[in-house]
Structures are given as C-alpha cells and as structure tokens.
Design an enzyme around this catalytic site. Sequence first.
Site: not given
Length: 262
Positions: A141, A123-124
């Site tokens: 992440g 994520h991100d």
Amino acid sequence: MSTQIHPTAYIEDGAALGDGVVVGPFCHIGPHARIGANSVLMTHSVVTGHTELGEGCVLHPHAVLGGVPQVIGFESTPDSRLVIGENCVFREYATAHSGMPKFGGLTTIGNNCFVMIGAHIAHDNHIGNNVVMANNVSLAGHITVGDNVWFGGLAAVHQFSRIGRNAFVGGGAIVVEDVIPFGSVVGNHAKLSGLNMVGLKRRGFSKADIRDIRAAYKAIFLGDGLFKDRLEQASQDYAENPLAMEIITFIREGDRPICKPG
C-alpha cells in the site's frame, strides 16, 4: 461498435458501460462501476466497488479490479475508490484495490499500463503512465510509481516506497527503499546497480541527456566523502541541469531511505 454483453454476465443495476464495451461470459460488474468505451472484459473478470475504468482497457480472465483493501475489518464504502486510465491491460488474475478513506481513499493507475499475470496493486497506490508489471509483481500500500517504470517478475515493493520515473526494478527484487528516477535496482534487499540505460535509450533520451544523468549519478553515489555532502555538492554543480536536479529533488523530498549501490 455497439455494446456486447454475454447472457451469462452479471451486471448489477447502477453500473455504467460506455459505447462498444464487450462483456464476456460469467463476468461480474458491480453497481458503482464505470466502464469506459471500447473496453473488453474477458470471461470471469470482475469490476467491483467504486471503480472507474478508462476507455480501451482489456481485462483478461479472472482479473479483479476494485476489491476492498486487504486491511482486517475494512468494509466497502463510497469513499474507497479506484480510478484507472485509458488503454490499460490486466492479464489473468491481476488485481488492483481501492483506497483507504483515512489516507484519501483513492488508488490511481495511469494510461497505457500493462499488468501481467498475478500482479497486485494494493490500496492507495498511485501508478503513473506506461508502467509495466511482469508476472506476480506485488506492490504494497501507499506506493508511488512514476511514468515508464518497468518491474521484472516476482519483484515486491514495501509500503510507502517511491519509484521514480523511468526506473527499472529487476526480477525478484525486494524493494524496501526509494528508487531514484532513471535508476536500476536488483537483489534482496534491492540495491542500485546503475542506471536504466536500456529504458532511457528506448524512450529517446539523447546521448547528451544520458551523459548528464550518468555524471550526476556518479557524483551523488560514487564520489568521495559522506552521501549528504556529495548530494549538496551535486546540487550546486548541476543546478542548471533539470534531469540531474530531478534525481536530487527526488532524494531530498523523500522521508524514507534511498536505494544506494550495494
């Protein structure tokens, strides 16, 4: 070419498929997915969540895009998105997750990326163009990866790290510090082993450019005195050289340690 959907594929109401998309047996496309024209989803591949897939992408069997972040208690939300560019390839069991809303909620992958078997983009992350991830590479992440970066198999990168453009991360490397543009790192924990000379030559950097990058690298990392003093001196000596200053600016802008020679 018209869109082709195998009768065993499950496409939820609301999904949008561009012209010429091919959806193979037992695929699953969620209600908020957007699939670009001429993309191919092979058997058992999945596009879920709020995911946008660019034109001409290929998903091999069991690739999964748009899963929620691996954060305990997190639930899917429209503010958690994954956006992928054009002509990307995701081989078997490759995965990419959507973003966390409190951090902007967006994971991005550029154009022409090649993500091999079992590789993971968390994520991100913000992945540039022409990035290659060999088998079982794992990116935690909040990682930023520049254009033209290559990852050898089984490499892993710590969260919040930055990998500068045209860098090379060797197979099995465990990266816990930022990697400068044009750098080559190996080992656990990864250390700079020099410059990514093969990548620079392949991408058409001139001999003069490579000579300047090498000179700046030596001045910053291999000179006498303290690192901060060498960096300051290099910023003065190479102020008119954009490639050298790219390395210097990258180092100055970070808030994490930089990989240095072992």
